[in-house]
Design an enzyme around this catalytic site. Structure first.
Site, mmCIF file in Angstrom:
data_model
loop_
_atom_site.group_PDB
_atom_site.id
_atom_site.type_symbol
_atom_site.label_atom_id
_atom_site.label_comp_id
_atom_site.label_asym_id
_atom_site.label_seq_id
_atom_site.Cartn_x
_atom_site.Cartn_y
_atom_site.Cartn_z
ATOM 1 N N TYR A 96 -0.346 4.662 10.010
ATOM 2 C CA TYR A 96 -1.810 4.793 10.063
ATOM 3 C C TYR A 96 -2.414 3.497 10.604
ATOM 4 C CZ TYR A 96 -6.606 5.749 8.751
ATOM 5 O OH TYR A 96 -7.958 5.940 8.805
ATOM 6 N N TYR A 126 -7.706 1.719 1.379
ATOM 7 C CA TYR A 126 -6.316 2.072 1.648
ATOM 8 C C TYR A 126 -5.356 1.129 0.919
ATOM 9 C CZ TYR A 126 -2.719 4.395 4.500
ATOM 10 O OH TYR A 126 -1.658 5.145 4.923
#
Length: 267
Positions: A150, A160
């Site tokens: 990602y 995240y």
């Protein structure tokens, strides 16, 4: 009619949990394109997921394996070769887990024991997998190894958490092992940086729904769906991409190249 892009290819697919998993879509596409493969996930994931349903439908064998265990990896690839009848042409690593994210711990107040576990499961497992494949000579010539990553590996997405560092480490392992595999038997090693996707894991990230909408608006083509990611992965498993290796490839509708989309201001 689906093109038989992977006819005769043998593979191993990690990480399919349920129909929301990107790995689930990849397995379906690979089967439709003529590939034969084994499916694997950690024993605890198998208890809570739906992998048996997928395996029965695609005629694939499930081999439980803990990706953090060298012993489990050795058994997995040995058994896969026996079941599939030859060396492995492609491997998908689609594994990621963070207890800190699940428990919604702020980045400035992480449990570091959990952080190390995150790194082991989400990134070091990729190195362990590649090491076992390399030392055991399990990969066929011109094979393909692929990990899902990602863009948080390159840019800051606060929620995240330490998964960002995990993805950065994963991408580095892919580049480094890409050199060694190319020297050994021309095997390619790449990572795909996918759009935010409505997976079970993704939806566990704080504020994911709002960020999903933001990324969709920022991306000129919109967020890339899981099925399109699966099709892209299939091309990287195929013979059409033999000279693509050591790359982090963005499959994100153009998000990674955007500075600002006027649509965001208009809204």
């Amino acid at each position: 009619m689906t093109p038989q892009l992977l006819a005769g290819k043998r593979g191993v697919i990690f990480g399919a949990l349920d129909e929301q998993s990107i790995a689930w879509s990849i397995a379906e596409v690979c089967a439709a394109m003529g590939a034969k493969f084994t499916l694997t996930n950690a024993p605890v994931a198998l208890r809570f997921g739906q992998l048996n349903t997928l395996a029965e439908r695609l005629g694939a064998t499930i081999i439980p394996a803990d990706a953090t265990s060298i012993g489990d990896m050795e058994k997995l690839f040995q058994q896969s070769e026996e079941i599939l009848g030859g060396k492995i042409d492609f491997v998908l690593h689609a594994i990621g887990m963070s207890l800190n994210v699940r428990k919604k711990n702020e980045y400035t107040n992480l449990n570091h024991d959990w952080m190390l576990k995150t790194f082991d499961i989400s990134a070091v497992s990729f190195h362990k997998m590649c090491q076992v494949l390399y030392k055991g000579d399990h990969m066929a010539e011109w094979g393909s190894i692929l990990g899902l990553t990602y863009i948080a590996a390159q840019r800051t997405f606060p929620d995240y958490s330490e998964m960002a560092e995990s993805k950065a480490l994963l991408e580095s392992f892919a580049r480094s092992f890409g050199y060694h595999f190319a020297e050994k038997n021309k095997v390619r090693v790449n990572t795909i940086s996918q759009s935010p996707t409505m997976t079970t894991a993704g939806q566990g990230v704080k504020g994911f729904d709002k960020f999903f909408g933001y990324a969709d608006t920022m991306s000129p083509l919109g967020n890339a769906p899981a099925l399109d990611c699966a099709n892209y992965c299939a091309t990287l498993f195929s013979d059409l991409t033999r000279y693509v290796t050591m790359q982090n490839l963005f499959h994100d509708g153009g998000f990674s190249s955007m500075g600002m989309n006027p649509k965001l201001i208009q809204e």
